[in-house]
Design an enzyme around this catalytic site. Structure first.
Site, PDB file in Angstrom:
ATOM      1  N   ARG A 165       0.852  -1.180   0.000  1.00 23.67           N
ATOM      2  CA  ARG A 165       0.000   0.000   0.000  1.00 23.67           C
ATOM      3  C   ARG A 165       0.890   1.232   0.000  1.00 23.67           C
ATOM      4  O   ARG A 165       2.039   1.174   0.454  1.00 23.67           O
ATOM      5  CB  ARG A 165      -0.905   0.018   1.235  1.00 23.67           C
ATOM      6  N   LYS A 191      -2.615  -2.347   7.903  1.00 16.66           N
ATOM      7  CA  LYS A 191      -3.681  -1.788   8.710  1.00 16.66           C
ATOM      8  C   LYS A 191      -3.621  -2.356  10.125  1.00 16.66           C
ATOM      9  O   LYS A 191      -3.426  -3.547  10.317  1.00 16.66           O
ATOM     10  CB  LYS A 191      -5.038  -2.094   8.069  1.00 16.66           C
ATOM     11  N   HIS A 263      -2.913   2.411  -5.831  1.00 17.74           N
ATOM     12  CA  HIS A 263      -3.706   1.186  -5.764  1.00 17.74           C
ATOM     13  C   HIS A 263      -3.728   0.459  -7.106  1.00 17.74           C
ATOM     14  O   HIS A 263      -3.932  -0.757  -7.145  1.00 17.74           O
ATOM     15  CB  HIS A 263      -5.125   1.516  -5.307  1.00 17.74           C
ATOM     16  N   ARG A 266      -0.971  -1.946  -6.890  1.00 22.19           N
ATOM     17  CA  ARG A 266      -1.302  -3.045  -5.972  1.00 22.19           C
ATOM     18  C   ARG A 266      -2.268  -4.024  -6.649  1.00 22.19           C
ATOM     19  O   ARG A 266      -2.100  -5.236  -6.541  1.00 22.19           O
ATOM     20  CB  ARG A 266      -1.914  -2.460  -4.702  1.00 22.19           C
ATOM     21  N   HIS A 289      -4.182  -9.145   3.414  1.00 21.82           N
ATOM     22  CA  HIS A 289      -5.627  -9.147   3.610  1.00 21.82           C
ATOM     23  C   HIS A 289      -5.984 -10.045   4.790  1.00 21.82           C
ATOM     24  O   HIS A 289      -5.455 -11.154   4.924  1.00 21.82           O
ATOM     25  CB  HIS A 289      -6.352  -9.662   2.360  1.00 21.82           C
ATOM     26  N   TYR A 298      -9.966 -10.323  -7.012  1.00 20.39           N
ATOM     27  CA  TYR A 298      -9.003 -10.228  -8.108  1.00 20.39           C
ATOM     28  C   TYR A 298      -9.176 -11.361  -9.107  1.00 20.39           C
ATOM     29  O   TYR A 298      -8.783 -11.241 -10.260  1.00 20.39           O
ATOM     30  CB  TYR A 298      -7.578 -10.236  -7.555  1.00 20.39           C
TER      31      TYR A 298
END
Length: 319
Positions: A165, A191, A263, A266, A289, A298
């Site tokens: 990210r 995150k 993004h 990514r 994730h 994806y």
């Protein structure tokens, strides 16, 4: 010395509960200031909405209040700007989290938001660029003059070569870079400060090494001193906005026609891995994730590939 808690929205009568929840998100959950600011905005609007409906205690809020708020967000009938489906979903997540927290803390005996769901919208597939376009972007990054060209090339190689990210890339410290030729890797913090280690390919390693050895020391001479890897012209940490500008400039110089954002790279990283045969759970770990469901979107990017495999493999596919 304790860290100051995030400031609560200046809203009555739920100020205390909101302040406690934001402090919980900042301290216990480790959310970034950017994410906390979004929660603060969403919950401020929600508190104003409840106050306008005459609610003075959390336990007075009903499921109908929460549902009405969701509708108000979409229509802007509460006096605020109408929100898109994705923004409404974010706001509903904030509201559900707050009510769940208040219930668990014993401030309310029921959770009025437990069964309220955000509006469903059309699932937008990530936009990936082709490998040829990635090559153009990298060529454009290298066209920058002097040490900035080395920095820009390294940044693009990291974003595309690791799926990082943009916040992870600009937050990368020099000590998080492992250039061991046997197993080169980056240590990234995602995150909630969740740590993961991702491998790097030869191109990213060479670009990072060239930047760290030949360019970063030059940039650092004029700065205040920082261990962060990517620096701006003044020797200070590169911001997310500046990193975005680097990509835009590289795309323009490289003649890339597609829209480029951090993004985008990514998404392209994930898509190209899956196209190459990578298992979705491996890609999940590489992207950081929490759920494989997030990564599985994806797999929807390449229906042509799925059709080709089906046509070539299934005995009843060809008539």
């Amino acid at each position: 010395m304790t860290e100051p808690e995030p400031s609560a929205p200046e809203v009555s009568p739920f100020r205390a509960e909101l302040r406690e929840y934001l402090a919980h998100l900042g301290v216990e959950r480790g959310l970034s200031e950017h994410t906390l600011a979004a929660y603060r905005r969403d919950l401020s609007r929600y508190a104003r909405f409840l106050a306008a409906r005459g609610r003075e205690q959390v336990e007075e809020v009903t499921e109908a209040d929460v549902s009405a708020y969701v509708e108000a967000l979409r229509a802007g009938s509460d006096g605020g700007h109408p929100l898109s489906t994705s923004s409404t979903t974010r706001a509903v997540v904030a509201v559900r989290g707050w009510h769940r927290f208040v219930t668990l803390e014993g401030r309310s005996e029921h959770d009025p938001a437990a069964t309220v769901r955000p509006p469903s919208g059309v699932k937008r597939l990530p936009k990936a660029i082709s490998v040829a376009e990635v090559d153009k972007l990298l060529a454009g990054a290298s066209m920058a003059e002097g040490v900035l060209g080395l920095r820009d090339r390294a940044l693009v190689e990291v974003l595309y070569g690791t799926g990082a990210r943009i916040s992870e890339a600009v937050g990368l410290h020099v000590d998080d870079v492992g250039l061991d030729r046997g197993a080169p890797s980056l240590r990234l913090f995602g995150k909630g400060r969740k740590e993961r280690v991702v491998p790097m390919g030869r191109y990213a390693v060479e670009a990072l090494e060239a930047y760290l050895v030949r360019a970063r020391p030059v940039l650092a001479q004029t700065g205040r001193g920082t261990s962060l890897a990517f620096l701006n012209q003044r020797g200070n940490p590169l911001s997310r906005q500046s990193a975005w500008a680097v990509l835009q400039a590289a795309a323009e110089r490289g003649g890339v026609q597609a829209h480029i954002s951090p993004h985008t790279l990514r998404h392209s990283y994930a898509t190209h891995l899956l196209n190459g045969g990578a298992d979705v759970r491996v890609v999940q770990e590489l992207l950081g994730h929490a759920s494989v469901t997030t990564t599985q979107i994806y797999t929807l990017v390449t229906p042509d590939t799925l059709r080709e495999v089906y046509t070539a493999s299934h005995p009843r596919a060809r008539g």
